[in-house]
Design a protein around this motif. Sequence first.
Motif, PDB file in Angstrom:
ATOM      1  N   PRO A  19      31.115  -7.520 -22.609  1.00  0.00           N
ATOM      2  CA  PRO A  19      32.317  -6.809 -22.138  1.00  0.00           C
ATOM      3  C   PRO A  19      31.974  -5.337 -21.876  1.00  0.00           C
ATOM      4  N   THR A  20      31.368  -5.078 -20.741  1.00  0.00           N
ATOM      5  CA  THR A  20      30.784  -3.765 -20.467  1.00  0.00           C
ATOM      6  C   THR A  20      31.780  -2.607 -20.533  1.00  0.00           C
ATOM      7  N   GLU A  21      33.013  -2.842 -20.113  1.00  0.00           N
ATOM      8  CA  GLU A  21      34.003  -1.756 -20.150  1.00  0.00           C
ATOM      9  C   GLU A  21      34.326  -1.356 -21.590  1.00  0.00           C
ATOM     10  N   ARG A  22      34.571  -2.344 -22.460  1.00  0.00           N
ATOM     11  CA  ARG A  22      34.851  -2.044 -23.873  1.00  0.00           C
ATOM     12  C   ARG A  22      33.614  -1.480 -24.566  1.00  0.00           C
ATOM     13  N   LEU A  23      32.438  -2.024 -24.233  1.00  0.00           N
ATOM     14  CA  LEU A  23      31.200  -1.499 -24.806  1.00  0.00           C
ATOM     15  C   LEU A  23      31.000  -0.034 -24.416  1.00  0.00           C
ATOM     16  N   SER A  28      30.786   5.545 -25.948  1.00  0.00           N
ATOM     17  CA  SER A  28      31.145   6.939 -25.638  1.00  0.00           C
ATOM     18  C   SER A  28      31.707   7.682 -26.846  1.00  0.00           C
ATOM     19  N   ARG A  29      32.164   6.950 -27.851  1.00  0.00           N
ATOM     20  CA  ARG A  29      32.736   7.578 -29.045  1.00  0.00           C
ATOM     21  C   ARG A  29      31.692   7.816 -30.132  1.00  0.00           C
ATOM     22  N   LEU A  30      30.433   7.422 -29.866  1.00  0.00           N
ATOM     23  CA  LEU A  30      29.384   7.518 -30.879  1.00  0.00           C
ATOM     24  C   LEU A  30      28.352   8.575 -30.529  1.00  0.00           C
ATOM     25  N   SER A  31      27.698   9.100 -31.553  1.00  0.00           N
ATOM     26  CA  SER A  31      26.590  10.033 -31.358  1.00  0.00           C
ATOM     27  C   SER A  31      25.350   9.247 -30.944  1.00  0.00           C
ATOM     28  N   PRO A  32      24.448   9.859 -30.198  1.00  0.00           N
ATOM     29  CA  PRO A  32      23.202   9.186 -29.847  1.00  0.00           C
ATOM     30  C   PRO A  32      22.474   8.707 -31.111  1.00  0.00           C
ATOM     31  N   HIS A  49      22.723  -5.071 -25.487  1.00  0.00           N
ATOM     32  CA  HIS A  49      23.364  -4.011 -24.695  1.00  0.00           C
ATOM     33  C   HIS A  49      23.418  -2.708 -25.508  1.00  0.00           C
ATOM     34  N   LEU A  50      23.794  -2.799 -26.771  1.00  0.00           N
ATOM     35  CA  LEU A  50      23.898  -1.616 -27.629  1.00  0.00           C
ATOM     36  C   LEU A  50      22.519  -1.013 -27.901  1.00  0.00           C
TER      37      LEU A  50
END
Length: 192
Positions: A19-23, A28-32, A49-50
Amino acid sequence: MAFYRENADAYAARDRKPPTERLAAFISRLSPGAAVLDLGCGGGHDSLHLLKAGLDITPCDGSTELARAAEQRTGRKVEVVTFQEIEWNRKFDAVWAEASLLHVPRAELPDVLVRVHRALRPGGLIQASFKAGEREGHDRFGRYFNYPSAEWLQTCFEWAGWSDIRIEEAEGGGYDNEPTRWLHVTAKADAD
């Protein structure tokens, strides 16, 4: 769990698109390099994907057979642990639980949500998805689903100590190719 043990190869090998949009919204809410638990990783599609997004992924699944398939896909060790056995303490920055916690019996979901909360560092994020409904039951493959309403799910997350709980509804499908109303939950783990 029997379905996943007995059908692990076919389930993991299916042509499943993450689910690329949710992923993307989750990432986007996480730090590298954030430490992420892929809870109930199945065949490892989302873990891969992650990983490609540069996150530090710990995939886990309750099925030894699916865990082995996910290891083949990701090249990462996959922990074999059921939701009720989660014992991590403040180890992760986020949890990705795509179509996994929907298999937890309703009576056990609040405790499992406490265990998942405990596995996160303060301020940690969860993204989880559930098939919506009004009562628990089984699909035509014999798989158990808790089929929650948004209101019931909100209450479970609140009881388990989560904050900033957001539940979005969406139409979609699943492995059974049936039209499905999904509940997508994001929430934060507050300090205990």
